[in-house]
Write an enzyme that holds these catalytic residues in place. Structure first.
Site, PDB file in Angstrom:
ATOM      1  N   HIS A 107     -23.421 -24.462 -28.950  1.00 19.97           N
ATOM      2  CA  HIS A 107     -23.433 -24.943 -30.398  1.00 19.97           C
ATOM      3  C   HIS A 107     -23.002 -26.340 -30.899  1.00 19.97           C
ATOM      4  O   HIS A 107     -23.980 -27.068 -31.324  1.00 19.97           O
ATOM      5  CB  HIS A 107     -22.433 -23.986 -31.084  1.00 19.97           C
ATOM      6  CG  HIS A 107     -22.589 -22.503 -30.969  1.00 19.97           C
ATOM      7  ND1 HIS A 107     -23.817 -22.182 -31.528  1.00 19.97           N
ATOM      8  CD2 HIS A 107     -21.939 -21.658 -30.566  1.00 19.97           C
ATOM      9  CE1 HIS A 107     -23.588 -20.701 -31.495  1.00 19.97           C
ATOM     10  NE2 HIS A 107     -22.655 -20.442 -30.777  1.00 19.97           N
TER      11      HIS A 107
HETATM   12  C1  BDR Z   1     -19.442 -21.749 -33.982  1.00 18.85           C
HETATM   13  O1  BDR Z   1     -18.252 -21.184 -34.294  1.00 18.85           O
HETATM   14  C2  BDR Z   1     -17.318 -21.175 -33.114  1.00 18.85           C
HETATM   15  O2  BDR Z   1     -17.046 -20.290 -32.435  1.00 18.85           O
HETATM   16  C3  BDR Z   1     -17.978 -22.397 -32.309  1.00 18.85           C
HETATM   17  O3  BDR Z   1     -17.079 -23.467 -31.477  1.00 18.85           O
HETATM   18  C4  BDR Z   1     -19.340 -22.982 -33.086  1.00 18.85           C
HETATM   19  O4  BDR Z   1     -18.691 -24.092 -33.992  1.00 18.85           O
HETATM   20  C5  BDR Z   1     -20.613 -21.045 -33.912  1.00 18.85           C
HETATM   21  O5  BDR Z   1     -20.836 -20.083 -34.676  1.00 18.85           O
END
Ligand code: BDR
Ligand code: CA
Length: 332
Positions: free
Chosen positions: A246
């Site tokens: 992500h």
């Molecule tokens: C986002 O949520 C968090 O768990 C991760 O770090 C990322 O920023 C993904 O949905």
């Protein structure tokens, strides 16, 4: 980045769990990025832990001079904080983090650090927020002219055509604090959104993880913290051990390293009502059948497609990072 281009000044606002750690290391090590500050925010873990993990990542990368401030401990409304321990481990580092590590935190709260760095470098900084949007919304409240002081804002968050990952329609960063998300989407700045549509398709595999483990040093640390994260994605998303990355995508897009192949600029908002849509990002994508014609007054560029082979250069950078620069953990 061409030889003539200077690196992009970035402030990274992070709720440092596993993928945030990769984003921090990337920002600290990549020549296209000049990381001018980092801010911890609640989300994946408690804000104190997120800030400690942030300091740890930067110390590992040999960048302890980068100021790290601690920010919001929960959502803007003062409602309860829900964490992502089940995704990132109780320590945000897959339960294998360095529990004894300590380093000094900047003497100002995160929102103040954002505002003071923006004033120091007017028009130059891209604020990259990859956790709940609380610190960014607080900074906006503190300094309503903040949009004119920043180059722009890039976030990892939301879902356009893709489903949510925290509810059927809501992505975690926006779901954690929809009121803050709505304020960030409504502000008068150029906003780039890197949503689940691209981050759920850009994956680290077990082969990548084995390469990280074998490389030693910083890469080995990343390989170890990914173990727990891979288990989560195997159980909840993909049915096999692998993971998203992500947050690093948002850093790479902000720095111009990862060029989106489809990213229309559209009107967008966040649902902060109490119904089943709470936390949903709503993009006006009705132009999809005719190549996304221009929408007057729109300021939100939403990344819908990019090169999904981006894991390779990220792993390469980490494998070349060498040993952790933390010689001996500092005991409290
Ligand atoms: C986002 O949520 C968090 O768990 C991760 O770090 C990322 O920023 C993904 O949905
Ligand atoms: Ca995050």
């Amino acid at each position: 980045m061409s030889a003539a281009t200077s690196p992009t000044k970035i402030i990274l606002d992070v709720d440092t769990g596993v993928d945030d750690t990769i984003a921090l290391l990337y920002a600290a090590l990549h020549p296209a990025v000049e990381l001018v500050g980092a801010c911890g925010v609640w989300g994946n873990v408690e804000v104190e832990q997120a800030t400690r993990n942030t300091l740890h990542a930067l110390a590992m990368a040999g960048r302890p001079e980068i100021p790290v401030a601690s920010g919001a401990a929960g959502p803007l409304t003062g409602g309860p904080a829900h964490y992502g321990h089940f995704v990132h481990g109780d320590d945000g580092q897959g339960n294998v983090g360095d529990t004894s590590f300590r380093a000094p935190v900047a003497p100002v709260p995160a929102a103040e650090l954002i505002v003071s760095l923006a004033r120091e470098h007017p028009g130059e900084i891209e604020l990259v927020a990859v956790g709940p949007m609380t610190n960014v919304a607080v900074a906006l409240g503190l300094c309503p002219e903040l949009p004119s002081l920043l180059r722009g804002v890039t976030i990892m968050g939301g879902a356009a055509f893709a489903p949510g990952n925290r509810t059927a329609v809501a992505e975690a960063n926006i779901w954690h604090d929809p009121e803050a998300g709505r304020a960030v989407f409504a502000a008068d700045w150029d906003l780039t959104v890197v949503p689940l549509d691209v981050t759920m398709r850009t994956l680290l595999t077990e082969a990548h993880r084995q390469r990280l483990l074998a490389a030693g040093g910083i890469a080995n640390y990343v390989g170890r913290i990914l173990d727990f994260y891979f288990d989560y994605f195997a159980a909840e998303a993909f049915g096999e051990r692998s993971s998203c990355m992500h947050d690093v995508l948002a850093v790479a897009v902000a720095a111009g390293v990862l060029e989106p192949t489809l990213a229309p600029t559209v009107h967008a908002t966040v649902d902060d009502s109490e119904g089943p849509g709470r936390g949903q990002t709503i993009f006006d994508l009705r132009g999809c059948y005719q190549g996304y014609p221009e929408q007057e007054g729109a300021r939100c560029r939403v990344v819908l497609e990019c090169d999904t082979a981006f894991a390779e250069p990220v792993v390469d950078l980490l494998c070349a990072a060498g040993p952790s620069r933390i010689e001996e953990p500092t005991r409290a």
